[in-house]
Design a protein around this motif. Sequence first.
Motif, PDB file in Angstrom:
ATOM      1  N   SER A  33       0.804  -1.215   0.000  1.00  0.00           N
ATOM      2  CA  SER A  33       0.000   0.000   0.000  1.00  0.00           C
ATOM      3  C   SER A  33       0.837   1.266   0.000  1.00  0.00           C
ATOM      4  CB  SER A  33      -0.918   0.020   1.235  1.00  0.00           C
ATOM      5  OG  SER A  33      -0.153   0.075   2.422  1.00  0.00           O
ATOM      6  N   GLN A  34       2.165   1.143   0.036  1.00  0.00           N
ATOM      7  CA  GLN A  34       3.030   2.313   0.052  1.00  0.00           C
ATOM      8  C   GLN A  34       2.939   3.043  -1.276  1.00  0.00           C
ATOM      9  OE1 GLN A  34       4.678   3.441   2.613  1.00  0.00           O
ATOM     10  NE2 GLN A  34       5.506   5.190   1.551  1.00  0.00           N
ATOM     11  N   PRO A  35       2.505   4.310  -1.295  1.00  0.00           N
ATOM     12  CA  PRO A  35       2.352   5.029  -2.564  1.00  0.00           C
ATOM     13  C   PRO A  35       3.696   5.344  -3.192  1.00  0.00           C
ATOM     14  CG  PRO A  35       2.005   6.494  -0.723  1.00  0.00           C
ATOM     15  CD  PRO A  35       2.133   5.109  -0.144  1.00  0.00           C
ATOM     16  N   ALA A  36       3.673   5.535  -4.505  1.00  0.00           N
ATOM     17  CA  ALA A  36       4.882   5.911  -5.223  1.00  0.00           C
ATOM     18  C   ALA A  36       5.206   7.369  -4.942  1.00  0.00           C
ATOM     19  CB  ALA A  36       4.680   5.694  -6.727  1.00  0.00           C
ATOM     20  N   ALA A  37       6.402   7.799  -5.378  1.00  0.00           N
ATOM     21  CA  ALA A  37       6.833   9.176  -5.132  1.00  0.00           C
ATOM     22  C   ALA A  37       5.859  10.155  -5.769  1.00  0.00           C
ATOM     23  CB  ALA A  37       8.236   9.385  -5.698  1.00  0.00           C
ATOM     24  N   GLN A  38       5.522  11.199  -5.042  1.00  0.00           N
ATOM     25  CA  GLN A  38       4.566  12.189  -5.517  1.00  0.00           C
ATOM     26  C   GLN A  38       5.204  13.123  -6.532  1.00  0.00           C
ATOM     27  OE1 GLN A  38       1.544  12.816  -5.410  1.00  0.00           O
ATOM     28  NE2 GLN A  38       1.363  14.946  -5.981  1.00  0.00           N
ATOM     29  N   SER A  39       4.417  13.499  -7.540  1.00  0.00           N
ATOM     30  CA  SER A  39       4.846  14.535  -8.468  1.00  0.00           C
ATOM     31  C   SER A  39       3.665  15.439  -8.745  1.00  0.00           C
ATOM     32  CB  SER A  39       5.361  13.923  -9.773  1.00  0.00           C
ATOM     33  OG  SER A  39       4.293  13.483 -10.568  1.00  0.00           O
ATOM     34  N   GLN A  40       3.907  16.670  -9.094  1.00  0.00           N
ATOM     35  CA  GLN A  40       2.835  17.625  -9.287  1.00  0.00           C
ATOM     36  C   GLN A  40       1.979  17.261 -10.488  1.00  0.00           C
ATOM     37  OE1 GLN A  40       4.145  21.635  -8.998  1.00  0.00           O
ATOM     38  NE2 GLN A  40       2.233  22.505  -9.711  1.00  0.00           N
ATOM     39  N   THR A  41       2.546  16.542 -11.453  1.00  0.00           N
ATOM     40  CA  THR A  41       1.759  16.150 -12.620  1.00  0.00           C
ATOM     41  C   THR A  41       0.950  14.903 -12.359  1.00  0.00           C
ATOM     42  OG1 THR A  41       3.552  14.785 -13.487  1.00  0.00           O
ATOM     43  CG2 THR A  41       3.468  17.079 -14.223  1.00  0.00           C
ATOM     44  N   GLY A  42       1.216  14.206 -11.266  1.00  0.00           N
ATOM     45  CA  GLY A  42       0.505  12.977 -10.992  1.00  0.00           C
ATOM     46  C   GLY A  42       1.006  11.817 -11.812  1.00  0.00           C
ATOM     47  N   THR A  43       2.139  11.944 -12.480  1.00  0.00           N
ATOM     48  CA  THR A  43       2.657  10.858 -13.288  1.00  0.00           C
ATOM     49  C   THR A  43       3.128   9.727 -12.404  1.00  0.00           C
ATOM     50  OG1 THR A  43       4.807  11.940 -13.303  1.00  0.00           O
ATOM     51  CG2 THR A  43       3.395  12.306 -15.206  1.00  0.00           C
ATOM     52  N   GLU A  44       3.026   8.502 -12.918  1.00  0.00           N
ATOM     53  CA  GLU A  44       3.354   7.346 -12.129  1.00  0.00           C
ATOM     54  C   GLU A  44       4.838   7.062 -12.134  1.00  0.00           C
ATOM     55  OE1 GLU A  44      -0.374   5.942 -14.573  1.00  0.00           O
ATOM     56  OE2 GLU A  44       1.491   6.882 -15.088  1.00  0.00           O
ATOM     57  N   SER A  45       5.270   6.196 -11.206  1.00  0.00           N
ATOM     58  CA  SER A  45       6.700   5.941 -11.098  1.00  0.00           C
ATOM     59  C   SER A  45       7.074   4.479 -11.277  1.00  0.00           C
ATOM     60  CB  SER A  45       7.203   6.409  -9.728  1.00  0.00           C
ATOM     61  OG  SER A  45       6.579   5.675  -8.711  1.00  0.00           O
ATOM     62  N   THR A  46       6.110   3.637 -11.646  1.00  0.00           N
ATOM     63  CA  THR A  46       6.399   2.224 -11.850  1.00  0.00           C
ATOM     64  C   THR A  46       6.499   1.943 -13.338  1.00  0.00           C
ATOM     65  OG1 THR A  46       5.162   1.680  -9.875  1.00  0.00           O
ATOM     66  CG2 THR A  46       5.634  -0.127 -11.387  1.00  0.00           C
ATOM     67  N   SER A  99      11.290  10.302 -19.923  1.00  0.00           N
ATOM     68  CA  SER A  99      11.422  10.727 -18.523  1.00  0.00           C
ATOM     69  C   SER A  99      11.670  12.228 -18.433  1.00  0.00           C
ATOM     70  CB  SER A  99      12.567   9.967 -17.839  1.00  0.00           C
ATOM     71  OG  SER A  99      12.288   8.586 -17.781  1.00  0.00           O
ATOM     72  N   ASP A 100      12.506  12.742 -19.348  1.00  0.00           N
ATOM     73  CA  ASP A 100      12.765  14.185 -19.372  1.00  0.00           C
ATOM     74  C   ASP A 100      11.499  14.964 -19.730  1.00  0.00           C
ATOM     75  OD1 ASP A 100      15.419  13.842 -18.678  1.00  0.00           O
ATOM     76  OD2 ASP A 100      16.148  13.898 -20.746  1.00  0.00           O
ATOM     77  N   ASP A 101      10.703  14.423 -20.658  1.00  0.00           N
ATOM     78  CA  ASP A 101       9.452  15.074 -21.043  1.00  0.00           C
ATOM     79  C   ASP A 101       8.511  15.219 -19.847  1.00  0.00           C
ATOM     80  OD1 ASP A 101      10.207  15.265 -23.704  1.00  0.00           O
ATOM     81  OD2 ASP A 101       9.214  13.395 -24.272  1.00  0.00           O
ATOM     82  N   THR A 105       9.252  19.553 -12.916  1.00  0.00           N
ATOM     83  CA  THR A 105      10.050  20.581 -12.220  1.00  0.00           C
ATOM     84  C   THR A 105      10.851  21.431 -13.194  1.00  0.00           C
ATOM     85  OG1 THR A 105      11.968  19.109 -11.902  1.00  0.00           O
ATOM     86  CG2 THR A 105      10.248  19.066 -10.209  1.00  0.00           C
ATOM     87  N   ASP A 106      10.959  20.964 -14.437  1.00  0.00           N
ATOM     88  CA  ASP A 106      11.690  21.706 -15.476  1.00  0.00           C
ATOM     89  C   ASP A 106      10.673  22.473 -16.315  1.00  0.00           C
ATOM     90  OD1 ASP A 106      13.192  22.679 -17.548  1.00  0.00           O
ATOM     91  OD2 ASP A 106      13.888  20.714 -18.271  1.00  0.00           O
ATOM     92  N   GLU A 107      10.711  23.796 -16.242  1.00  0.00           N
ATOM     93  CA  GLU A 107       9.729  24.607 -16.961  1.00  0.00           C
ATOM     94  C   GLU A 107       9.847  24.475 -18.472  1.00  0.00           C
ATOM     95  OE1 GLU A 107      12.197  28.868 -16.940  1.00  0.00           O
ATOM     96  OE2 GLU A 107      10.364  28.617 -15.764  1.00  0.00           O
ATOM     97  N   ASN A 108      10.960  23.920 -18.943  1.00  0.00           N
ATOM     98  CA  ASN A 108      11.155  23.721 -20.387  1.00  0.00           C
ATOM     99  C   ASN A 108      10.839  22.296 -20.839  1.00  0.00           C
ATOM    100  OD1 ASN A 108      12.127  26.397 -21.005  1.00  0.00           O
ATOM    101  ND2 ASN A 108      14.042  25.842 -19.961  1.00  0.00           N
ATOM    102  N   SER A 109      10.415  21.444 -19.910  1.00  0.00           N
ATOM    103  CA  SER A 109      10.086  20.076 -20.297  1.00  0.00           C
ATOM    104  C   SER A 109       8.800  20.058 -21.120  1.00  0.00           C
ATOM    105  CB  SER A 109       9.915  19.194 -19.058  1.00  0.00           C
ATOM    106  OG  SER A 109       8.716  19.529 -18.374  1.00  0.00           O
ATOM    107  N   ARG A 110       8.540  18.950 -21.780  1.00  0.00           N
ATOM    108  CA  ARG A 110       7.378  18.854 -22.659  1.00  0.00           C
ATOM    109  C   ARG A 110       6.072  19.066 -21.893  1.00  0.00           C
ATOM    110  NH1 ARG A 110       5.866  13.466 -26.275  1.00  0.00           N
ATOM    111  NH2 ARG A 110       3.849  14.218 -27.091  1.00  0.00           N
TER     112      ARG A 110
END
Length: 221
Positions: A33-46, A99-101, A105-110
């Motif tokens: 039940s441990q959640p994955a790392a949080q990101s502001q976009t809600g993208t998954e980490s698995t 991953s870069d897209d 946190t990068d304002e220039n990412s896709r």
Amino acid sequence: MKFAWKKMLSLSLAAAMSLSLAACGQGSAQDDSQPAAQSQTGTESTASSAPDNGQETGAGNVLVAYYSATGNTESVANYIAEAIGGDLFAITPAEPYTSDDLDWTDENSRVSREHADESLRDVELTATDVENWDSYDTVFIGYPIWWGIAAWPVDTFVENNDFTGKTVIPFCTSSSSDIGQSGELLADMAGTGEWQEGQRFRSGASQEDVTEWVDSLGLSA
């Protein structure tokens, strides 16, 4: 007396050993039940790969269409399809997100550029047409949450299909964000179909949780 005392001692030792083994067994159980790392976009980490052709065949009149950035939404989609006996359709961008897209946190990412400029969110897909589309009575649509809304590659799929006569059930994955109005916004884009209240799953949701939700819907393939 001496024999009875030895017998009682042996029984006590056996009971203590049994309790010790039981405690070890409980301590080794894995917590999924441990959640994955949080990101502001809600993208998954698995990490997980989607079907190359965007579609997998199966039985029934239920379709599970999904966009998965890094794998969690795909896992939930597979759990739903298995629980209901439905078919899977992977919503796949013609230009996959790297991953870069996805680095919010990068304002220039896709994703950051697309978030800032809505005109960039018209994401071309490898396919929008679903084989035997008219045969499906129920369509699940899954996506990660990006900045409080459905990841926009799903928009292209929704806008290019006619949901007339279909029950549509949205679902999303996110480390902490709720489903919010994402399903309602997709329903507005579609303009057709009977859209139901959606469900949010944490990143890394268990199959048990997903199956329990599907069962609660009272659907049958």
